[in-house]
Write a protein that holds these residues in place. Structure first.
Motif, mmCIF file in Angstrom:
data_model
loop_
_atom_site.group_PDB
_atom_site.id
_atom_site.type_symbol
_atom_site.label_atom_id
_atom_site.label_comp_id
_atom_site.label_asym_id
_atom_site.label_seq_id
_atom_site.Cartn_x
_atom_site.Cartn_y
_atom_site.Cartn_z
ATOM 1 N N ASN A 33 -2.228 8.352 5.062
ATOM 2 C CA ASN A 33 -2.393 8.754 3.438
ATOM 3 C C ASN A 33 -3.828 7.695 3.316
ATOM 4 O OD1 ASN A 33 -1.931 5.551 3.883
ATOM 5 N ND2 ASN A 33 0.253 7.168 3.036
ATOM 6 N N ASN B 203 -3.766 4.567 1.887
ATOM 7 C CA ASN B 203 -3.539 3.480 0.664
ATOM 8 C C ASN B 203 -3.580 1.820 0.425
ATOM 9 O OD1 ASN B 203 -0.764 5.385 -0.434
ATOM 10 N ND2 ASN B 203 0.484 4.556 0.722
ATOM 11 N N TRP C 58 -1.279 3.997 -5.040
ATOM 12 C CA TRP C 58 -0.678 5.580 -5.471
ATOM 13 C C TRP C 58 0.661 6.005 -6.465
ATOM 14 C CZ3 TRP C 58 2.860 9.123 -3.566
ATOM 15 C CH2 TRP C 58 2.740 10.958 -3.646
ATOM 16 N N GLY D 98 0.866 10.089 -0.340
ATOM 17 C CA GLY D 98 0.437 8.617 -0.804
ATOM 18 C C GLY D 98 -1.201 9.153 -1.885
ATOM 19 N N ARG D 99 -1.684 8.072 -1.663
ATOM 20 C CA ARG D 99 -3.186 8.297 -2.023
ATOM 21 C C ARG D 99 -4.272 9.287 -1.296
ATOM 22 N NH1 ARG D 99 -6.600 5.297 -5.505
ATOM 23 N NH2 ARG D 99 -8.868 5.330 -4.977
#
Length: 303
Positions: free
Chosen positions: A31, A33, A38, A89-90
């Motif tokens: 991700n 993050n 997120w 996640g992000r």
């Protein structure tokens, strides 16, 4: 406001909706993050990739490219209807978008036209990239459209959202056209039909898992690299190679049933992902590493 579920719960809720899920590498921890939070999440965003070829599409969406690091989404929906999970996640999929659209999605009302890009969408949306050239001519197979419908409904069902929580990239950011080739209005109708009622979806029976014999696999790993050509000494090698392809560790052309040097290198990378090093990561399978691979990618192991 909604908090994303754990990665394992996310994968299971997709499966419970009848989605064919492929877990790619270390997707649960892959991700962006470190670039920002997120969540809270408010909706699902659908994109097209402007690519062709499932393997290349999944690789690009997992790894990204110069100037835009991956993951570029949470799931890649290929033309065969499979959903390849590449990150959680992000993710770099939504970018900046219209705050009025975000407000509409949160309130579950029809979104206005997007005319500004000032709000971080990567924080607030699940993102799915769909394999398509995006030229308006590349077809959208029914299996792929149904997968988009199912993943959207699964997430909406989990959070208690309605179909207006599902938007396209073109609804969010000015100048975007994706997804092109079907309308988001028609997709929201499909999601609405799937969400009618509260009965749980039909759960399909688990397919019978193939079995891999560790002793025969080890013999192939020790003898195949030195053999001329690409002879197949044990059919179970292909099962393991397919898992390594899905893990993003082996290129698909080497999925040939021959435990050659490319397969040895790929298996060594799998061992290193599990924390092994030195001679314990030599590319020759052991019971623990093979069972871990089988548990994740759908086969059983016998000694």
């Amino acid at each position: 406001m909604a908090t994303p579920p754990s990665a394992s719960t996310f994968a299971q809720l997709l499966r419970d909706e009848g989605v064919t899920v492929v877990e790619v590498g270390n997707w649960e921890d892959h991700n962006r993050n470190h670039k920002g939070p997120w969540g809270p999440v408010y909706g699902v965003m659908i994109h097209h990739t402007v690519t062709s070829g499932s393997a290349a599409t999944v690789r690009i969406c997992r790894d990204g490219y110069s100037g835009l690091p991956g993951p570029l989404c949470h799931g890649v929906i290929t033309k065969d209807g499979r959903v390849h999970l590449v990150g959680y996640g992000r993710a770099n999929h939504a970018g900046l978008g219209d705050p009025d659209v975000l407000a509409a999605v949160r309130a579950e009302r029809a979104a206005p036209a997007d005319d500004e890009a000032t709000v971080d969408g990567n924080r607030h949306f699940y993102g799915f990239e769909c394999e398509n050239l995006g030229d308006g001519e590349d077809p959208w197979p029914e299996a792929q459209l149904e997968a988009i419908e199912r993943v959207s409904a699964a997430i909406c069902r989990h959070h208690g959202w309605g179909p207006l929580s599902v938007i396209g990239h073109l609804d969010w950011q000015p100048g975007k056209s994706d997804p092109r080739g079907f309308t988001m209005a028609s997709m929201r109708e499909r999601v609405a039909d799937r969400l009618v009622g509260t009965a749980p979806p039909v759960v399909l029976p688990e397919p019978v898992k193939p079995t891999v014999d560790l002793s025969r696999l080890v013999a192939a790993a020790q003898s195949d690299p030195s053999r001329a050509g690409t002879p197949v000494s044990y059919a179970g090698v292909k099962t393991v190679e397919a898992a390594l392809v899905d893990a993003g560790l082996l290129e698909k052309p080497y999925l040939d049933g021959h435990f050659g040097s490319a397969t040895v290198d790929a298996y060594a990378r799998w061992q290193r992902l599990l924390g092994y090093s030195g001679t314990a990561a030599d590319g020759v399978p052991g019971m623990t590493s093979l069972k871990r691979l089988g548990d994740k990618y759908g086969f059983t192991v016998v000694a």
